[in-house]
Design a protein around this motif. Structure first.
Motif, PDB file in Angstrom:
ATOM      1  N   LYS A  70       0.835  -1.203   0.000  1.00  0.00           N
ATOM      2  CA  LYS A  70       0.000   0.000   0.000  1.00  0.00           C
ATOM      3  C   LYS A  70       0.874   1.259   0.000  1.00  0.00           C
ATOM      4  CE  LYS A  70      -3.889  -2.047   2.491  1.00  0.00           C
ATOM      5  NZ  LYS A  70      -4.614  -2.063   3.789  1.00  0.00           N
ATOM      6  N   ASP A  71       1.905   1.256   0.852  1.00  0.00           N
ATOM      7  CA  ASP A  71       2.805   2.409   0.928  1.00  0.00           C
ATOM      8  C   ASP A  71       3.505   2.652  -0.404  1.00  0.00           C
ATOM      9  OD1 ASP A  71       2.065   2.700   3.568  1.00  0.00           O
ATOM     10  OD2 ASP A  71       3.917   1.819   4.385  1.00  0.00           O
ATOM     11  N   GLY A  73       2.376   1.802  -3.352  1.00  0.00           N
ATOM     12  CA  GLY A  73       1.363   2.311  -4.264  1.00  0.00           C
ATOM     13  C   GLY A  73       1.153   3.802  -4.081  1.00  0.00           C
ATOM     14  N   LYS A  74       1.059   4.244  -2.826  1.00  0.00           N
ATOM     15  CA  LYS A  74       0.890   5.667  -2.534  1.00  0.00           C
ATOM     16  C   LYS A  74       2.109   6.461  -2.995  1.00  0.00           C
ATOM     17  CE  LYS A  74      -2.076   5.060   1.505  1.00  0.00           C
ATOM     18  NZ  LYS A  74      -2.161   5.187   2.977  1.00  0.00           N
ATOM     19  N   GLU A  77       2.070   6.807  -6.722  1.00  0.00           N
ATOM     20  CA  GLU A  77       1.076   7.810  -7.113  1.00  0.00           C
ATOM     21  C   GLU A  77       1.618   9.210  -6.894  1.00  0.00           C
ATOM     22  OE1 GLU A  77      -2.855   7.519  -5.431  1.00  0.00           O
ATOM     23  OE2 GLU A  77      -2.918   5.342  -5.778  1.00  0.00           O
ATOM     24  N   HIS A  78       2.245   9.395  -5.757  1.00  0.00           N
ATOM     25  CA  HIS A  78       2.789  10.716  -5.410  1.00  0.00           C
ATOM     26  C   HIS A  78       3.900  11.117  -6.391  1.00  0.00           C
ATOM     27  CE1 HIS A  78       3.730  14.107  -2.884  1.00  0.00           C
ATOM     28  NE2 HIS A  78       5.015  13.739  -2.830  1.00  0.00           N
TER      29      HIS A  78
END
Length: 82
Positions: A70-71, A73-74, A77-78
């Protein structure tokens, strides 16, 4: 004549008893058998406990991997990589 047969039979039985005694001497005693079973049970209990701890450890690792995924993925995205 019957006495000869009886004597031969006694000698034959005597040799069979000797063979049986030799076999009994080679066999495991009840206490040795129980000791070996106890040792096996100790090993099985340890393995069972180890399995429980390993399962919990795997669950923790899997949850960490999920969080890291999840981290990442974030982070992607960032950074605009995703």
């Amino acid at each position: 004549m019957d006495e000869d047969k009886a004597i031969k039979k006694l000698i034959d039985h005597d040799s069979h008893f000797d063979k049986i005694e030799n076999r009994l001497d080679e066999m495991v005693t009840k206490s040795e058998f129980n000791t070996r079973l106890d040792e096996m049970m100790v090993i099985l209990k340890r393995l069972d406990q180890e399995r429980v701890f390993t399962t919990e450890w795997i669950k923790r690792i899997e949850s960490e991997v999920e969080q890291h995924t999840k981290d990442l993925g974030k982070l992607k995205e960032h950074l605009g990589i995703a």
